[in-house]
Motif scaffolding. Structure first.
Motif, PDB file in Angstrom:
ATOM      1  N   THR A 169      51.883  30.919  41.138  1.00  0.00           N
ATOM      2  CA  THR A 169      50.794  31.287  40.250  1.00  0.00           C
ATOM      3  C   THR A 169      51.040  30.886  39.398  1.00  0.00           C
ATOM      4  OG1 THR A 169      52.213  33.801  40.533  1.00  0.00           O
ATOM      5  CG2 THR A 169      50.849  33.664  39.046  1.00  0.00           C
ATOM      6  N   ASN A 178      51.456  35.273  33.614  1.00  0.00           N
ATOM      7  CA  ASN A 178      50.722  35.480  35.127  1.00  0.00           C
ATOM      8  C   ASN A 178      52.391  35.807  35.560  1.00  0.00           C
ATOM      9  OD1 ASN A 178      47.651  35.614  35.612  1.00  0.00           O
ATOM     10  ND2 ASN A 178      47.864  33.878  33.987  1.00  0.00           N
ATOM     11  N   TYR A 193      47.409  29.157  38.268  1.00  0.00           N
ATOM     12  CA  TYR A 193      46.818  29.689  36.575  1.00  0.00           C
ATOM     13  C   TYR A 193      46.199  28.117  36.078  1.00  0.00           C
ATOM     14  CZ  TYR A 193      46.751  29.934  31.558  1.00  0.00           C
ATOM     15  OH  TYR A 193      46.474  30.158  30.478  1.00  0.00           O
ATOM     16  N   PHE A 221      47.980  35.501  38.674  1.00  0.00           N
ATOM     17  CA  PHE A 221      48.298  36.601  39.186  1.00  0.00           C
ATOM     18  C   PHE A 221      47.640  37.823  40.628  1.00  0.00           C
ATOM     19  CE2 PHE A 221      48.213  41.316  37.850  1.00  0.00           C
ATOM     20  CZ  PHE A 221      49.655  41.878  38.944  1.00  0.00           C
ATOM     21  N   THR A 250      44.389  37.437  33.399  1.00  0.00           N
ATOM     22  CA  THR A 250      45.656  37.535  34.813  1.00  0.00           C
ATOM     23  C   THR A 250      45.183  37.106  35.442  1.00  0.00           C
ATOM     24  OG1 THR A 250      44.938  39.897  34.679  1.00  0.00           O
ATOM     25  CG2 THR A 250      46.908  39.020  32.780  1.00  0.00           C
ATOM     26  N   THR A 289      53.128  38.682  38.761  1.00  0.00           N
ATOM     27  CA  THR A 289      54.009  37.981  39.602  1.00  0.00           C
ATOM     28  C   THR A 289      54.642  38.594  39.975  1.00  0.00           C
ATOM     29  OG1 THR A 289      51.732  36.218  39.739  1.00  0.00           O
ATOM     30  CG2 THR A 289      53.816  37.018  42.241  1.00  0.00           C
TER      31      THR A 289
END
Length: 321
Positions: A278, A248, A282, A301, A298, A252
């Motif tokens: 991020t 992710n 996550y 992101f 994702t 980003t």
């Protein structure tokens, strides 16, 4: 005729070649690259790790691109691969999390077509906010099919979906070595396509370098920050090694550092901050979705990039690309 991004389309270019170039650009757009050569290398990297996933990416991208053409989407958007990348990710996600039988392949076709409709809907909606859609159609379409497993008895999940239950605290597990960092660095790039392969990660890095050296550097920076922050926070070593905390941040970093912001020191610091956020998001979303047994994919992101892009106009040291 070719240029640095792929086929040069003219009035005399055969339609099949134009379509093939659009499909390859759609695969490249998974990492925000409007580049057919990157799409070819991404595909090679996937096939070297798994013929099943490679075939899925082809089917998903072809179906989603054909759906856009059949419904009369803007030609330039189709040519740039904007209606292909979500179909590619949807296909590989369904084949990764569901048993790959005939019914699952039917779901791949249906989900890929639906991702095109959702992409168009979000593109229209987000015009008001001047925000990119990114991989949101992939996330929402895939989650819809994974949740449907509970009501469709013939859809069988693999052991890759998280086990539903209350979030459990993670103990520090394993010892992080230089090998962990290197494999996690390349694994984070490979995991954008759900590939747990260092070799695939190397090929993906080469694909990014061919398309854009800045995107390549940003991808490695994002993956490295994901590894280091996860390590510092005490994440399990096997997850760090697999690139789970990096993919992710890779996206980003590419989005903020090479696509949506003009290069500069302020943009670099902002990108690093976005990557750090991020990684934490996550972990948080993975825990939040655990009770229903769903993966974060994702979504971190997407959410972080939306926030950081939306905030950009109010920061004088940042400029939109």
């Amino acid at each position: 005729m070719l240029d640095r991004t792929g086929l040069i389309v003219t009035a005399n270019t055969p339609a099949p070649l134009t379509f093939l170039d659009s499909v390859l650009r759609g695969i490249g757009q998974v990492m925000l690259q409007n580049n057919a050569y990157a799409g070819v290398l991404f595909l090679i990297g996937i096939f070297l790790n798994s013929a099943l996933f490679g075939g899925g990416v082809i089917v998903g991208t072809v179906v989603s691109t054909l759906t856009a053409q059949a419904l009369g989407a803007k030609t330039s958007d189709v040519r740039a691969g904007l209606f292909g990348f979500n179909g590619a990710l949807v296909a590989i996600a369904l084949l990764y999390f569901l048993e790959p039988n005939a019914l699952t392949w039917g779901c791949v076709v249906l989900a890929s077509a639906c991702s095109t409709v959702l992409m168009a809907a979000l593109m229209q909606l987000f015009k008001v906010f001047n925000l990119p859609v990114l991989t949101a159609p992939f996330v929402f379409t895939s989650l819809g099919f994974f949740l449907a497993i509970a009501r469709f008895g013939r859809l069988q999940s693999t052991q890759q979906l998280p086990t539903a239950g209350l979030p459990q605290s993670t103990a520090v597990e394993g010892i992080v070595t230089h090998t962990t960092v290197i494999e996690g660095l390349l694994g984070g790039v490979a995991q954008v396509f759900f590939q747990a392969s260092v070799l695939t990660g190397v090929i993906f890095v080469a694909a990014l370098l061919i398309s854009s050296w800045r995107a390549c550097v940003m991808a490695l920076l994002g993956s490295l920050l994901g590894v280091l922050i996860a390590w510092g926070m005490g994440a399990a070593e096997p997850a760090i090694r697999a690139g789970a905390f990096g993919f992710n941040s890779v996206l980003t970093a590419i989005a903020l550092g090479s696509v949506f912001l003009r290069p500069g020191l302020g943009a670099l610091v902002y990108t690093a901050l976005g990557c750090a956020a991020t990684t934490v998001v996550y972990a948080g979303l993975s825990a939040a979705l655990e009770p229903i047994g769903m993966p974060a994919m994702t979504l971190p992101f997407v959410l972080v990039t939306w926030v950081f892009v939306a905030a950009t106009p109010l920061f004088a040291r940042l400029r939109a690309a």
